[in-house]
Design an enzyme around this catalytic site. Structure first.
Site, PDB file in Angstrom:
ATOM      1  N   ASP A 100      71.033  10.615  30.869  1.00 28.49           N
ATOM      2  CA  ASP A 100      70.043  11.420  30.159  1.00 28.49           C
ATOM      3  C   ASP A 100      69.790  12.727  30.908  1.00 28.49           C
ATOM      4  OD1 ASP A 100      67.967  11.063  27.825  1.00 28.49           O
ATOM      5  OD2 ASP A 100      66.874  12.018  29.474  1.00 28.49           O
ATOM      6  N   GLU A 144      69.635  14.106  23.869  1.00 34.18           N
ATOM      7  CA  GLU A 144      70.213  14.547  25.140  1.00 34.18           C
ATOM      8  C   GLU A 144      70.762  13.378  25.950  1.00 34.18           C
ATOM      9  OE1 GLU A 144      65.719  14.116  25.922  1.00 34.18           O
ATOM     10  OE2 GLU A 144      67.059  14.587  24.252  1.00 34.18           O
TER      11      GLU A 144
END
Length: 238
Positions: A100, A144
C-alpha cells in the site's frame, strides 16, 4: 491421293495449332485463377492474423489494469487459486505481499490527482522490475493497493524480497509538473504451505492483517505474519 494427303495434312496442322492455342489459353486461365486464389488466401491469412492480434489485445485489456498496466484483481485471483492448488500438490510454500502506498491521499490533495496517477504508475514499474521469477505475479488490488504472489517462497525469502522492495520504493523518485516527488510503501506479508486446513482467502486475510499492522507501526515498514492451519480453522469458525 496427293491432294487428299495435302488436305489431311492441312487439317492436322490446323488441328494442332488450334490445340496449341487452346492449351495456351487454358494455361493462362489456370495461371490467372491460381493467382486470384493465392491473393484470396493471402487476404484470408492476413485477416486471420489481424483477428488473432485483436483477440490477443482484447484478452490483455481484460486482464490488465488500465492505469498501471499491471494485472488486475480479477486475473490475480484466478491465477492465485491455480498456483495455490499447484503448491498444494507439490507441498511447496506460497507467499502473498499486500502493498500500500503511504499517505497517498496527501499526494492527491497536495499535488493533484494526476500526480497520484503518476505515483501509482511509478510504483507499478518498480514492482514489475522487482518480480520477474517464474510464477511471480503482481497486480493492482484496488486504489493505491497492490498485491504480489510469490510461489515456492518461504518466510525468510519472502521477508528479504519485501524488504528489498520497500527499500527500492523509498529511494525512488517520480516527476510531476516539474517537481520531484517521493513515496514510501507499507507491506503486509504472509506465507503458508497449502493444505486441506487452509484456503487462498485465509492467506490473503493474514497478509492484509499484516499490512494494517505495518501501517499502525508508522508505515514504510514490512510486517510478516505466517499463516498456520490453526489460524484457518479459527477464522472459519468465526
Amino acid at each position: 491421293l496427293v491432294v487428299q494427303t495435302q488436305v489431311i495434312g492441312t487439317i492436322l496442322y490446323n488441328t494442332y495449332r488450334l490445340a496449341e492455342r487452346l492449351t495456351l489459353n487454358l494455361k493462362e486461365e489456370v495461371a490467372l485463377q491460381t493467382a486470384e486464389l493465392n491473393e484470396q488466401n493471402n487476404k484470408l491469412a492476413y485477416a486471420q492474423k489481424a483477428l488473432q492480434s485483436a483477440n490477443s489485445a482484447l484478452k490483455k485489456l481484460s486482464i490488465t489494469d488500465g492505469l498501471t498496466q499491471v494485472y488486475n484483481r480479477i486475473y490475480f485471483e484466478q491465477e492465485f487459486r491455480k498456483e495455490w492448488r499447484r503448491c498444494a500438490r507439490q507441498n511447496q510454500p506460497i507467499s502473498i505481499l499486500m502493498i500500500d502506498a503511504d499517505h497517498f491521499k496527501q499526494i492527491n490533495d497536495n499535488a493533484g490527482h494526476m500526480a497520484g496517477d503518476q505515483c501509482l504508475q511509478a510504483i507499478s514499474r518498480k514492482l514489475q522490475q522487482h518480480f520477474k521469477r517464474a510464477g511471480e505475479l503482481v497486480a493492482r488490488y484496488g486504489g493505491e493497493e497492490f498485491v504480489a504472489m510469490l510461489p515456492n517462497t518461504d518466510q525468510h525469502k519472502t521477508l528479504a524480497v519485501a524488504e528489498g522492495l520497500r527499500s527500492a520504493i523509498e529511494r525512488m523518485e517520480f516527476e510531476y509538473n516539474g517537481k520531484i516527488h517521493r513515496v514510501t510503501i507499507s507491506i503486509g506479508a504472509s506465507t503458508t504451505t497449502p493444505s486441506s486446513n487452509t484456503s487462498p482467502d485465509n492467506l490473503l486475510e493474514t497478509a492484509d492483517a499484516a499490512l494494517y499492522e505495518a501501517k499502525d507501526r508508522g508505515r514504510n515498514t514490512v510486517i510478516l505474519i505466517p499463516m498456520l492451519p490453526t489460524q484457518s480453522k479459527n477464522s472459519n469458525k468465526g
